[in-house]
Design a protein around this motif. Structure first.
Motif, PDB file in Angstrom:
ATOM      1  N   ASP A 186       2.418   6.242   6.901  1.00 57.79           N
ATOM      2  CA  ASP A 186       3.074   6.037   5.606  1.00 57.79           C
ATOM      3  C   ASP A 186       3.618   4.622   5.454  1.00 57.79           C
ATOM      4  O   ASP A 186       3.780   4.128   4.336  1.00 57.79           O
ATOM      5  CB  ASP A 186       4.214   7.044   5.427  1.00 57.79           C
ATOM      6  N   SER A 187       3.882   3.971   6.582  1.00 64.36           N
ATOM      7  CA  SER A 187       4.424   2.613   6.538  1.00 64.36           C
ATOM      8  C   SER A 187       3.364   1.563   6.215  1.00 64.36           C
ATOM      9  O   SER A 187       3.701   0.418   5.891  1.00 64.36           O
ATOM     10  CB  SER A 187       5.075   2.263   7.885  1.00 64.36           C
ATOM     11  N   ASP A 188       2.086   1.947   6.312  1.00 69.36           N
ATOM     12  CA  ASP A 188       1.010   1.000   6.014  1.00 69.36           C
ATOM     13  C   ASP A 188       0.902   0.829   4.501  1.00 69.36           C
ATOM     14  O   ASP A 188       0.737   1.821   3.765  1.00 69.36           O
ATOM     15  CB  ASP A 188      -0.319   1.507   6.572  1.00 69.36           C
ATOM     16  N   PRO A 189       0.983  -0.401   3.984  1.00 66.87           N
ATOM     17  CA  PRO A 189       1.012  -0.587   2.520  1.00 66.87           C
ATOM     18  C   PRO A 189      -0.262  -0.123   1.826  1.00 66.87           C
ATOM     19  O   PRO A 189      -0.202   0.397   0.698  1.00 66.87           O
ATOM     20  CB  PRO A 189       1.217  -2.090   2.356  1.00 66.87           C
ATOM     21  N   TRP A 190      -1.414  -0.303   2.459  1.00 63.17           N
ATOM     22  CA  TRP A 190      -2.671   0.117   1.836  1.00 63.17           C
ATOM     23  C   TRP A 190      -2.752   1.640   1.776  1.00 63.17           C
ATOM     24  O   TRP A 190      -3.067   2.218   0.733  1.00 63.17           O
ATOM     25  CB  TRP A 190      -3.861  -0.452   2.591  1.00 63.17           C
ATOM     26  N   TRP A 191      -2.498   2.281   2.916  1.00 66.86           N
ATOM     27  CA  TRP A 191      -2.551   3.738   2.940  1.00 66.86           C
ATOM     28  C   TRP A 191      -1.482   4.339   2.028  1.00 66.86           C
ATOM     29  O   TRP A 191      -1.728   5.323   1.331  1.00 66.86           O
ATOM     30  CB  TRP A 191      -2.389   4.270   4.351  1.00 66.86           C
ATOM     31  N   SER A 192      -0.314   3.747   2.017  1.00 66.37           N
ATOM     32  CA  SER A 192       0.763   4.239   1.163  1.00 66.37           C
ATOM     33  C   SER A 192       0.350   4.204  -0.304  1.00 66.37           C
ATOM     34  O   SER A 192       0.567   5.170  -1.056  1.00 66.37           O
ATOM     35  CB  SER A 192       2.034   3.413   1.379  1.00 66.37           C
ATOM     36  N   ALA A 193      -0.279   3.096  -0.726  1.00 62.16           N
ATOM     37  CA  ALA A 193      -0.725   2.983  -2.117  1.00 62.16           C
ATOM     38  C   ALA A 193      -1.801   4.020  -2.423  1.00 62.16           C
ATOM     39  O   ALA A 193      -1.774   4.674  -3.477  1.00 62.16           O
ATOM     40  CB  ALA A 193      -1.241   1.574  -2.383  1.00 62.16           C
ATOM     41  N   PHE A 194      -2.741   4.177  -1.510  1.00 57.53           N
ATOM     42  CA  PHE A 194      -3.834   5.130  -1.715  1.00 57.53           C
ATOM     43  C   PHE A 194      -3.311   6.564  -1.756  1.00 57.53           C
ATOM     44  O   PHE A 194      -3.563   7.316  -2.711  1.00 57.53           O
ATOM     45  CB  PHE A 194      -4.877   4.974  -0.604  1.00 57.53           C
ATOM     46  N   SER A 195      -2.576   6.963  -0.722  1.00 60.06           N
ATOM     47  CA  SER A 195      -2.159   8.360  -0.599  1.00 60.06           C
ATOM     48  C   SER A 195      -1.132   8.760  -1.648  1.00 60.06           C
ATOM     49  O   SER A 195      -1.180   9.869  -2.194  1.00 60.06           O
ATOM     50  CB  SER A 195      -1.619   8.627   0.809  1.00 60.06           C
ATOM     51  N   SER A 196      -0.196   7.873  -1.946  1.00 60.18           N
ATOM     52  CA  SER A 196       0.828   8.215  -2.937  1.00 60.18           C
ATOM     53  C   SER A 196       0.217   8.345  -4.330  1.00 60.18           C
ATOM     54  O   SER A 196       0.641   9.183  -5.138  1.00 60.18           O
ATOM     55  CB  SER A 196       1.952   7.182  -2.935  1.00 60.18           C
ATOM     56  N   THR A 197      -0.798   7.525  -4.610  1.00 62.32           N
ATOM     57  CA  THR A 197      -1.472   7.621  -5.903  1.00 62.32           C
ATOM     58  C   THR A 197      -2.243   8.932  -6.003  1.00 62.32           C
ATOM     59  O   THR A 197      -2.231   9.595  -7.056  1.00 62.32           O
ATOM     60  CB  THR A 197      -2.419   6.428  -6.108  1.00 62.32           C
ATOM     61  N   CYS A 198      -2.904   9.323  -4.934  1.00 59.09           N
ATOM     62  CA  CYS A 198      -3.599  10.614  -4.922  1.00 59.09           C
ATOM     63  C   CYS A 198      -2.602  11.759  -5.108  1.00 59.09           C
ATOM     64  O   CYS A 198      -2.866  12.715  -5.849  1.00 59.09           O
ATOM     65  CB  CYS A 198      -4.384  10.786  -3.629  1.00 59.09           C
ATOM     66  N   LYS A 199      -1.463  11.646  -4.444  1.00 56.49           N
ATOM     67  CA  LYS A 199      -0.430  12.684  -4.565  1.00 56.49           C
ATOM     68  C   LYS A 199       0.063  12.788  -6.001  1.00 56.49           C
ATOM     69  O   LYS A 199       0.313  13.885  -6.515  1.00 56.49           O
ATOM     70  CB  LYS A 199       0.730  12.376  -3.622  1.00 56.49           C
ATOM     71  N   SER A 200       0.172  11.645  -6.688  1.00 54.70           N
ATOM     72  CA  SER A 200       0.628  11.653  -8.078  1.00 54.70           C
ATOM     73  C   SER A 200      -0.353  12.378  -8.992  1.00 54.70           C
ATOM     74  O   SER A 200       0.016  12.823 -10.083  1.00 54.70           O
ATOM     75  CB  SER A 200       0.844  10.222  -8.577  1.00 54.70           C
ATOM     76  N   MET A 201      -1.620  12.483  -8.532  1.00 59.17           N
ATOM     77  CA  MET A 201      -2.633  13.204  -9.305  1.00 59.17           C
ATOM     78  C   MET A 201      -2.811  14.636  -8.787  1.00 59.17           C
ATOM     79  O   MET A 201      -3.790  15.305  -9.115  1.00 59.17           O
ATOM     80  CB  MET A 201      -3.970  12.452  -9.247  1.00 59.17           C
ATOM     81  N   ASN A 202      -1.870  15.080  -7.940  1.00 59.39           N
ATOM     82  CA  ASN A 202      -1.895  16.432  -7.364  1.00 59.39           C
ATOM     83  C   ASN A 202      -3.147  16.690  -6.530  1.00 59.39           C
ATOM     84  O   ASN A 202      -3.673  17.809  -6.494  1.00 59.39           O
ATOM     85  CB  ASN A 202      -1.764  17.495  -8.463  1.00 59.39           C
ATOM     86  N   MET A 203      -3.617  15.637  -5.865  1.00 63.64           N
ATOM     87  CA  MET A 203      -4.778  15.767  -4.996  1.00 63.64           C
ATOM     88  C   MET A 203      -4.334  16.044  -3.561  1.00 63.64           C
ATOM     89  O   MET A 203      -3.418  15.411  -3.050  1.00 63.64           O
ATOM     90  CB  MET A 203      -5.611  14.472  -5.021  1.00 63.64           C
ATOM     91  N   THR A 204      -4.988  17.003  -2.931  1.00 64.72           N
ATOM     92  CA  THR A 204      -4.751  17.296  -1.522  1.00 64.72           C
ATOM     93  C   THR A 204      -5.763  16.519  -0.691  1.00 64.72           C
ATOM     94  O   THR A 204      -6.976  16.644  -0.916  1.00 64.72           O
ATOM     95  CB  THR A 204      -4.901  18.798  -1.233  1.00 64.72           C
ATOM     96  N   LEU A 205      -5.270  15.709   0.239  1.00 62.77           N
ATOM     97  CA  LEU A 205      -6.145  14.893   1.076  1.00 62.77           C
ATOM     98  C   LEU A 205      -6.275  15.514   2.465  1.00 62.77           C
ATOM     99  O   LEU A 205      -5.286  15.952   3.055  1.00 62.77           O
ATOM    100  CB  LEU A 205      -5.594  13.471   1.206  1.00 62.77           C
ATOM    101  N   LYS A 206      -7.482  15.506   2.975  1.00 63.43           N
ATOM    102  CA  LYS A 206      -7.762  15.982   4.333  1.00 63.43           C
ATOM    103  C   LYS A 206      -8.307  14.811   5.135  1.00 63.43           C
ATOM    104  O   LYS A 206      -9.405  14.318   4.867  1.00 63.43           O
ATOM    105  CB  LYS A 206      -8.780  17.128   4.294  1.00 63.43           C
TER     106      LYS A 206
END
Length: 422
Positions: free
Chosen positions: A333-353
């Motif tokens: 979560d501390s990685d800025p790239w992953w944080s941007a990617f994952s948080s944006t997906c979460k905002s769209m109610n996407m579940t990531l595996k």
């Protein structure tokens, strides 16, 4: 006659001339791209270059073509950011597709048929022409809305991914033109997911293609000749496939493991012999091995040496491909790239595996030079059909993927300047 090849009718209309007048223009463009026969062993790369040239004009983005090997051109469309000194975002895709066994397909694999349920059939519909068009259409919509972002965005289209990438990304990654792109983060292909979730790949297994050569005593086919190549070959095959079975059992017995977490071994070719009545002086067997990043590669090669020694005298092996890169992309979560990617997906109610990719993509070359890359195809509720018969994606899933990229691209292109960029 193929049923409903144009969704509604067989008339013209729609950007790119893909389907009927009422068809979504993005779908029409996708189906047009599917019809280009960029299929091995003789992909029509000129058709793809012509198509991308037209896209460049439509988007108003400059296009650069870099011939990395004779007849093999990497194409780049660039949307310059408001702060081009920052590291750029790379949206990578490959233009080539694998061959088809047409007799096993419902429809012509290059007709881009859309059936009554809205499923679009075609070689490359999942791997990965859908993603290519989703990139393009997301950028088209963002530009039409007047959006701008700090980071430059490159759309890159590479050849020969499906045959190993040696004349594509592997060569281009070392080219001065790649350095000029100033890449900070890359997106590349992933896999479909049959569930509601979306699979995200942060690393890959290393492909090892190995041929084991078994010399032996030749002779007449009527005799019991000792120490034959076939006897050695049998022992080699048994040792490799016994290991394969142990890994298969390990995968099946653990709910924690995915295919990318274990080593697969598959025997793919056997060669040798000249006549029915002649015992051959040598026989060869080839294996496709995929090794996860958690395995010590030096130790694994020592195991191969031990199997060859156990199987008989003078057995040797060599590699057609031997991937040694075990770098993975951070999903902290501390990685800025992953944080941007994952948080944006979460905002769209996407579940990531999160998984290790079980096969190989061009992402491995990007990670090998120390750049973060995520493998992601926004395809859920869809069976995994890359390289399979009747490959398809539903129109609704395809169009939803464009919206996903319309949200992801701005988030990634707006990541604040990193400490290394100050």
């Amino acid at each position: 006659m193929l049923p409903d090849q144009d969704g509604q009718n067989t008339g013209g209309g729609g950007r790119g001339g893909g389907g009927g007048a009422s068809e979504d223009p993005s779908t029409a463009l996708f189906r047009e791209y599917l019809r280009l026969k960029t299929v091995h062993p003789e992909p029509d790369y000129d058709a793809a270059l012509g198509f991308l040239g037209r896209i460049s004009e439509e988007l108003g983005l400059p296009m650069k073509k870099v011939e990395v090997c004779p007849g093999r051109v990497v194409t780049i469309l660039t949307w310059t950011g408001t702060n081009p000194a920052l590291k750029s975002i790379l949206l990578n895709s490959h233009t080539d597709v694998v061959p088809v066994y047409q007799e096993h397909w419902k429809y012509d694999a290059f007709a881009a048929v859309k059936d009554a349920e809205g499923n679009i059939y075609g070689r490359g519909s999942q791997d990965m022409k859908s993603v290519t068009i989703q990139y393009i259409e997301a950028v088209r919509h963002l530009k039409a809305a007047g959006k701008t972002f700090p980071r430059t965005i490159h759309l890159m289209f590479v050849p020969d991914e499906e045959v190993g990438g040696q004349k594509g990304m592997e060569t281009f990654i070392k080219h001065p033109e790649f350095q000029k792109l100033n890449v900070g983060f890359a997106l590349d292909e992933g896999l479909a997911n049959p569930s509601e979730a979306f699979t995200v790949f942060y690393g890959e297994r290393n492909p090892w293609w190995v041929t084991v050569r078994c010399p032996g005593s030749p002779g007449h086919g009527s005799r019991f000749v000792e120490n034959t190549a076939a006897e050695k070959l049998r022992r080699v095959i048994n040792l490799f496939l016994d290991f394969r079975e142990r890994e298969r059992q390990r995968l099946n017995m653990s709910e924690c493991f995915t295919l990318g977490d274990v080593t697969t071994v598959n025997m793919t070719m056997v060669n040798g012999g000249v006549a029915y009545n002649v015992i051959p002086a040598e026989m060869d067997v080839s294996f496709d091995i995929r090794i996860p990043p958690t395995v010590n590669l030096q130790e694994f090669e020592e195991q191969i040496k031990a199997w060859c020694k156990e199987a008989g005298d003078d057995i040797t092996y060599d590699f057609a491909q031997k991937g040694m890169n075990q770098k993975t992309t951070s999903t902290e979560d501390s990685d800025p790239w992953w944080s941007a990617f994952s948080s944006t997906c979460k905002s769209m109610n996407m579940t990531l595996k999160k998984e290790i990719f079980p096969a190989a993509t061009d992402s491995r070359f990007i990670r090998a030079v120390g750049l973060p890359a995520i493998g992601f195809s926004p395809i859920n509720r869809t069976p995994i059909l890359l390289h399979d018969h009747n490959e398809f994606i539903s129109e609704s899933v395809f169009l939803k993927g464009i919206h996903i990229y319309e949200t992801l691209i701005p988030a990634l292109a707006s990541v604040p300047a990193l400490s290394t960029e100050a």
